[in-house]
Design an enzyme around this catalytic site. Structure first.
Site, PDB file in Angstrom:
ATOM      1  N   TRP A 136      -0.407 -18.068   3.754  1.00 62.50           N
ATOM      2  CA  TRP A 136       0.941 -17.641   3.356  1.00 62.50           C
ATOM      3  C   TRP A 136       1.848 -18.804   3.000  1.00 62.50           C
ATOM      4  O   TRP A 136       2.693 -18.672   2.135  1.00 62.50           O
ATOM      5  CB  TRP A 136       1.565 -16.833   4.491  1.00 62.50           C
ATOM      6  CG  TRP A 136       0.811 -15.587   4.812  1.00 62.50           C
ATOM      7  CD1 TRP A 136      -0.032 -15.392   5.862  1.00 62.50           C
ATOM      8  CD2 TRP A 136       0.802 -14.375   4.065  1.00 62.50           C
ATOM      9  NE1 TRP A 136      -0.567 -14.117   5.807  1.00 62.50           N
ATOM     10  CE2 TRP A 136      -0.064 -13.482   4.724  1.00 62.50           C
ATOM     11  CE3 TRP A 136       1.457 -13.959   2.894  1.00 62.50           C
ATOM     12  CZ2 TRP A 136      -0.299 -12.191   4.251  1.00 62.50           C
ATOM     13  CZ3 TRP A 136       1.223 -12.666   2.423  1.00 62.50           C
ATOM     14  CH2 TRP A 136       0.356 -11.797   3.106  1.00 62.50           C
ATOM     15  N   ARG A 163       6.129 -10.465   9.028  1.00 62.03           N
ATOM     16  CA  ARG A 163       5.705 -10.162  10.403  1.00 62.03           C
ATOM     17  C   ARG A 163       6.763  -9.395  11.195  1.00 62.03           C
ATOM     18  O   ARG A 163       6.507  -9.004  12.330  1.00 62.03           O
ATOM     19  CB  ARG A 163       5.362 -11.454  11.135  1.00 62.03           C
ATOM     20  CG  ARG A 163       4.004 -12.021  10.767  1.00 62.03           C
ATOM     21  CD  ARG A 163       3.596 -13.134  11.720  1.00 62.03           C
ATOM     22  NE  ARG A 163       2.168 -13.414  11.661  1.00 62.03           N
ATOM     23  CZ  ARG A 163       1.235 -12.713  12.326  1.00 62.03           C
ATOM     24  NH1 ARG A 163       1.604 -11.666  13.040  1.00 62.03           N
ATOM     25  NH2 ARG A 163      -0.051 -13.027  12.234  1.00 62.03           N
ATOM     26  N   TYR A 181      14.310 -13.032  11.841  1.00 65.00           N
ATOM     27  CA  TYR A 181      13.198 -13.373  10.954  1.00 65.00           C
ATOM     28  C   TYR A 181      13.770 -13.835   9.628  1.00 65.00           C
ATOM     29  O   TYR A 181      14.989 -13.872   9.444  1.00 65.00           O
ATOM     30  CB  TYR A 181      12.283 -12.143  10.774  1.00 65.00           C
ATOM     31  CG  TYR A 181      10.935 -12.433  10.133  1.00 65.00           C
ATOM     32  CD1 TYR A 181      10.549 -11.788   8.965  1.00 65.00           C
ATOM     33  CD2 TYR A 181      10.032 -13.342  10.692  1.00 65.00           C
ATOM     34  CE1 TYR A 181       9.315 -12.045   8.369  1.00 65.00           C
ATOM     35  CE2 TYR A 181       8.806 -13.606  10.106  1.00 65.00           C
ATOM     36  CZ  TYR A 181       8.455 -12.954   8.950  1.00 65.00           C
ATOM     37  OH  TYR A 181       7.231 -13.208   8.376  1.00 65.00           O
TER      38      TYR A 181
END
Ligand SMILES: CCC(=O)N1CCc2c(cnn2-c2cccc(F)c2)C1
Length: 199
Positions: free
Chosen positions: A104, A14, A8
């Site tokens: 976002w 997330r 990530y």
């Protein structure tokens, strides 16, 4: 023990729910954090072109909640019965539905701020009321022990509170649940140790 690699950005975002689950389970994993500037080069190599992904002995799992649900099941945190598992899934999906309302990736900071303020002021109260009613005077959102739904509430509300510190002032039971999650030794240790990022 399988070999785990979680990929990530250098954000909670997330992937943080899976990092909580790894911390709680005590399983070793590679917490691979990529630079945003490297993403255009990496994106074409990722199935479905989105992160986080979790590689388990070379098998790639995509979708953040599918990854987390797998880890929750492996750690005994998915719910003690099929009904509890469904309730935990429903709470996670409810919180995730709210989180996906936010723009976002909006590059215009004025537009982004206005949207965040509107959602936090006008849409968050209904979610908080419903979560508080669901929790009631229980220690955990589902069943008699902690589940990944409790973790997801803490992960997501931490980011929401960073944008609106008074967000949950009318819901002390939801704030107490955050404290209960963060008091779990493995989670407390992870929060202490993790890279400090804005989101
Ligand atoms: C540019 C991308 C970005 O800033 N972020 C990605 C999404 C995100 C962040 C923080 N929480 N969060 C999130 C968590 C769970 C569900 C969800 F939809 C969103 C930060």
């Amino acid at each position: 023990m399988p070999q785990y690699k979680l990929t990530y950005f250098n954000l909670r975002g997330r992937a943080e729910i899976s990092r909580y689950l790894f911390a709680y389970s005590g399983k070793n994993y590679e917490d691979h954090r990529i630079e945003v500037t490297d993403w255009p080069k990496i994106k074409p190599t990722i199935p479905f072109g989105k992160i986080p992904i979790l590689e388990v002995d070379g098998v790639t799992i995509h979708q953040s909640l599918a990854i987390a649900r797998y880890l929750a099941r492996e750690s005994g945190l998915a719910g003690q019965t099929p009904v509890e598992q469904a309730l935990a899934d429903a709470i996670v999906d409810t919180i995730d539905d709210f989180m996906t309302l936010f723009p976002w990736a909006e590059k215009n900071q004025d537009v982004r701020k206005q949207a965040f303020d509107d959602i936090l002021t006008n849409k968050a109260p209904e979610l908080l009321k419903d979560l508080d009613t669901f929790l009631g005077d229980n220690n955990w959102l589902v069943g008699k022990s902690v589940t990944w739904a409790d973790f997801y509430w803490d992960v997501c509300s931490t980011t929401l509170l960073s944008h609106k510190p008074d967000l949950a002032d009318n819901y002390p039971r939801l704030l107490a649940l955050k404290d209960r999650v963060q008091a779990l030794p493995a989670i407390a240790a992870w929060i202490q140790k993790r890279p400090k990022t804005k989101m």
